[in-house]
Design a protein around this motif. Structure first.
Motif, PDB file in Angstrom:
ATOM      1  N   CYS A  33     114.274 -61.999  43.425  1.00  0.00           N
ATOM      2  CA  CYS A  33     114.315 -61.340  42.114  1.00  0.00           C
ATOM      3  C   CYS A  33     113.645 -59.974  42.220  1.00  0.00           C
ATOM      4  N   ASP A  34     114.089 -59.045  41.379  1.00  0.00           N
ATOM      5  CA  ASP A  34     113.482 -57.712  41.353  1.00  0.00           C
ATOM      6  C   ASP A  34     112.030 -57.780  40.883  1.00  0.00           C
ATOM      7  N   ILE A  35     111.761 -58.643  39.915  1.00  0.00           N
ATOM      8  CA  ILE A  35     110.395 -58.917  39.471  1.00  0.00           C
ATOM      9  C   ILE A  35     110.177 -60.409  39.680  1.00  0.00           C
ATOM     10  N   SER A  36     109.454 -60.749  40.738  1.00  0.00           N
ATOM     11  CA  SER A  36     109.234 -62.146  41.123  1.00  0.00           C
ATOM     12  C   SER A  36     107.870 -62.617  40.638  1.00  0.00           C
ATOM     13  N   MET A  37     107.869 -63.781  39.970  1.00  0.00           N
ATOM     14  CA  MET A  37     106.634 -64.363  39.425  1.00  0.00           C
ATOM     15  C   MET A  37     106.521 -65.797  39.907  1.00  0.00           C
ATOM     16  N   GLU A  38     105.303 -66.314  39.981  1.00  0.00           N
ATOM     17  CA  GLU A  38     105.077 -67.616  40.604  1.00  0.00           C
ATOM     18  C   GLU A  38     104.833 -68.775  39.641  1.00  0.00           C
ATOM     19  N   HIS A  39     104.610 -68.529  38.371  1.00  0.00           N
ATOM     20  CA  HIS A  39     104.234 -69.597  37.443  1.00  0.00           C
ATOM     21  C   HIS A  39     105.327 -70.666  37.367  1.00  0.00           C
ATOM     22  N   ASP A  40     104.909 -71.949  37.343  1.00  0.00           N
ATOM     23  CA  ASP A  40     105.856 -73.074  37.331  1.00  0.00           C
ATOM     24  C   ASP A  40     106.774 -73.093  36.110  1.00  0.00           C
ATOM     25  N   SER A  41     106.370 -72.477  35.000  1.00  0.00           N
ATOM     26  CA  SER A  41     107.199 -72.498  33.790  1.00  0.00           C
ATOM     27  C   SER A  41     108.268 -71.402  33.791  1.00  0.00           C
ATOM     28  N   ILE A  42     108.291 -70.597  34.842  1.00  0.00           N
ATOM     29  CA  ILE A  42     109.293 -69.539  34.951  1.00  0.00           C
ATOM     30  C   ILE A  42     110.483 -70.065  35.739  1.00  0.00           C
ATOM     31  N   SER A  43     111.670 -69.897  35.197  1.00  0.00           N
ATOM     32  CA  SER A  43     112.888 -70.359  35.858  1.00  0.00           C
ATOM     33  C   SER A  43     113.197 -69.503  37.080  1.00  0.00           C
ATOM     34  N   ARG A  44     113.996 -70.063  37.971  1.00  0.00           N
ATOM     35  CA  ARG A  44     114.363 -69.333  39.195  1.00  0.00           C
ATOM     36  C   ARG A  44     114.966 -67.971  38.851  1.00  0.00           C
ATOM     37  N   ARG A  45     115.891 -67.943  37.939  1.00  0.00           N
ATOM     38  CA  ARG A  45     116.438 -66.702  37.368  1.00  0.00           C
ATOM     39  C   ARG A  45     116.202 -66.814  35.867  1.00  0.00           C
ATOM     40  N   HIS A  46     115.156 -66.182  35.390  1.00  0.00           N
ATOM     41  CA  HIS A  46     114.653 -66.405  34.042  1.00  0.00           C
ATOM     42  C   HIS A  46     115.252 -65.442  33.016  1.00  0.00           C
ATOM     43  N   ALA A  47     115.228 -64.146  33.330  1.00  0.00           N
ATOM     44  CA  ALA A  47     115.657 -63.136  32.359  1.00  0.00           C
ATOM     45  C   ALA A  47     116.093 -61.869  33.088  1.00  0.00           C
ATOM     46  N   ILE A  48     116.738 -60.998  32.337  1.00  0.00           N
ATOM     47  CA  ILE A  48     117.162 -59.689  32.857  1.00  0.00           C
ATOM     48  C   ILE A  48     116.551 -58.618  31.973  1.00  0.00           C
ATOM     49  N   ILE A  49     116.062 -57.549  32.602  1.00  0.00           N
ATOM     50  CA  ILE A  49     115.665 -56.338  31.886  1.00  0.00           C
ATOM     51  C   ILE A  49     116.791 -55.341  32.149  1.00  0.00           C
ATOM     52  N   GLN A  50     117.423 -54.845  31.103  1.00  0.00           N
ATOM     53  CA  GLN A  50     118.626 -54.013  31.214  1.00  0.00           C
ATOM     54  C   GLN A  50     118.380 -52.647  30.597  1.00  0.00           C
ATOM     55  N   SER A  51     118.828 -51.608  31.279  1.00  0.00           N
ATOM     56  CA  SER A  51     118.771 -50.274  30.676  1.00  0.00           C
ATOM     57  C   SER A  51     120.172 -49.886  30.233  1.00  0.00           C
ATOM     58  N   SER A  52     120.251 -49.091  29.179  1.00  0.00           N
ATOM     59  CA  SER A  52     121.549 -48.641  28.670  1.00  0.00           C
ATOM     60  C   SER A  52     121.734 -47.162  28.999  1.00  0.00           C
ATOM     61  N   ALA A  53     122.958 -46.685  28.853  1.00  0.00           N
ATOM     62  CA  ALA A  53     123.283 -45.292  29.170  1.00  0.00           C
ATOM     63  C   ALA A  53     122.500 -44.314  28.306  1.00  0.00           C
ATOM     64  N   ASP A  54     122.129 -44.725  27.096  1.00  0.00           N
ATOM     65  CA  ASP A  54     121.392 -43.822  26.205  1.00  0.00           C
ATOM     66  C   ASP A  54     119.874 -43.927  26.370  1.00  0.00           C
TER      67      ASP A  54
END
Length: 94
Positions: A33-54
């Motif tokens: 993952c681009d931002i990797s965290m170790e806590h057990d309550s975090i899913s393997r692929r938990h969320a996405i941070i997305q930037s927009s064109a604007d």
């Protein structure tokens, strides 16, 4: 580019400046993952941070088991939630 401050007990313990290879960052518990965290309550692929064109930045929960929170409010999975400077993002129970 946006950066993230990692808080523990209300104290900043780290500053994360991810390398934006694309217009998004994958956040999760696996090392690729681009931002990797170790806590057990975090899913393997938990969320996405997305930037927009604007220049907007959004968080998108990937139907994680323990949820994603913005300013202590649980967000709806699979929904883009806009972020602004100073927002607090919490993944799972981390």
């Amino acid at each position: 580019l946006p950066y993230f401050e990692v808080l523990k007990g209300g104290v900043i313990i780290e500053e994360v400046r991810p390398k934006w290879k694309e217009s998004f960052l994958i956040c999760g518990r696996i090392p690729i993952c681009d931002i990797s965290m170790e806590h057990d309550s975090i899913s393997r692929r938990h969320a996405i941070i997305q930037s927009s064109a604007d220049g907007g930045i959004f968080v998108f929960d990937l139907e994680s088991k323990h949820g994603t929170f913005v300013n202590k409010k649980k967000i709806i999975p699979r929904t883009y939630v806009p972020l602004k400077d100073g927002d607090l993002i919490k993944f799972g129970e981390s």
